[in-house]
Scaffold this motif. Structure first.
Motif, PDB file in Angstrom:
ATOM      1  N   MET A  13       1.003  -1.272  -0.406  1.00  0.00           N
ATOM      2  CA  MET A  13       0.199   0.154  -0.117  1.00  0.00           C
ATOM      3  C   MET A  13       0.895   1.494   0.009  1.00  0.00           C
ATOM      4  N   TYR A  14       1.354   1.465   1.099  1.00  0.00           N
ATOM      5  CA  TYR A  14       2.581   2.582   1.125  1.00  0.00           C
ATOM      6  C   TYR A  14       3.016   2.730   0.175  1.00  0.00           C
ATOM      7  N   ILE A  16       2.696   1.309  -3.736  1.00  0.00           N
ATOM      8  CA  ILE A  16       1.851   2.780  -4.345  1.00  0.00           C
ATOM      9  C   ILE A  16       1.338   3.218  -4.593  1.00  0.00           C
ATOM     10  N   GLN A  17       1.445   3.994  -2.961  1.00  0.00           N
ATOM     11  CA  GLN A  17       0.887   5.450  -3.086  1.00  0.00           C
ATOM     12  C   GLN A  17       2.292   6.046  -3.062  1.00  0.00           C
ATOM     13  N   SER A  18       3.199   5.915  -2.825  1.00  0.00           N
ATOM     14  CA  SER A  18       4.636   6.348  -3.089  1.00  0.00           C
ATOM     15  C   SER A  18       5.114   6.331  -5.068  1.00  0.00           C
ATOM     16  N   GLY A  19       3.818   6.413  -5.289  1.00  0.00           N
ATOM     17  CA  GLY A  19       3.833   5.630  -6.856  1.00  0.00           C
ATOM     18  C   GLY A  19       5.260   4.897  -7.343  1.00  0.00           C
ATOM     19  N   ILE A  37       9.022  -8.429  -3.365  1.00  0.00           N
ATOM     20  CA  ILE A  37       7.683  -9.151  -3.040  1.00  0.00           C
ATOM     21  C   ILE A  37       7.827  -9.657  -1.939  1.00  0.00           C
ATOM     22  N   THR A  38       8.315 -10.414  -1.403  1.00  0.00           N
ATOM     23  CA  THR A  38       8.679 -11.084   0.326  1.00  0.00           C
ATOM     24  C   THR A  38       7.693 -10.207   1.053  1.00  0.00           C
ATOM     25  N   ALA A  39       8.388  -8.935   1.742  1.00  0.00           N
ATOM     26  CA  ALA A  39       7.722  -7.976   1.896  1.00  0.00           C
ATOM     27  C   ALA A  39       6.266  -7.742   1.882  1.00  0.00           C
ATOM     28  N   GLU A  40       6.080  -7.640   0.726  1.00  0.00           N
ATOM     29  CA  GLU A  40       4.322  -7.305   1.260  1.00  0.00           C
ATOM     30  C   GLU A  40       3.207  -8.229   0.966  1.00  0.00           C
ATOM     31  N   SER A  41       4.001  -9.941   1.305  1.00  0.00           N
ATOM     32  CA  SER A  41       2.831 -10.568   1.377  1.00  0.00           C
ATOM     33  C   SER A  41       2.857 -10.739   3.319  1.00  0.00           C
TER      34      SER A  41
END
Length: 71
Positions: A13-14, A16-19, A37-41
């Motif tokens: 989310m952060y 994507i918000q940062s573009g 990728i791991t951090a986003e899971s």
């Protein structure tokens, strides 16, 4: 026990918000895209150093990036 704790990752989310793309974020915090990728899971297993780098980059606390799920 600590192993029973469940967390929801807010990294995506952060990011994507940062573009940013995953590749962009990886480059900015000096990790691999695979690490992002791991951090986003949810319930990921990151090193403390990586979690702190991500938190510093987004100007958030680690608790804000990885939110403990209730229940």
């Amino acid at each position: 026990m600590a192993q029973d704790l469940k967390y929801h990752s807010m990294v995506r989310m952060y990011r994507i918000q940062s573009g940013l793309r995953q590749e962009d974020l990886a480059r900015k915090v000096d990790v691999s895209r695979r690490t992002i990728i791991t951090a986003e899971s949810d319930n990921c297993n990151l090193s403390l150093a990586t979690a702190l780098r991500l938190a510093a980059f987004f100007q958030r606390t680690v608790d804000e990036l990885f939110v403990k799920e209730e229940g």
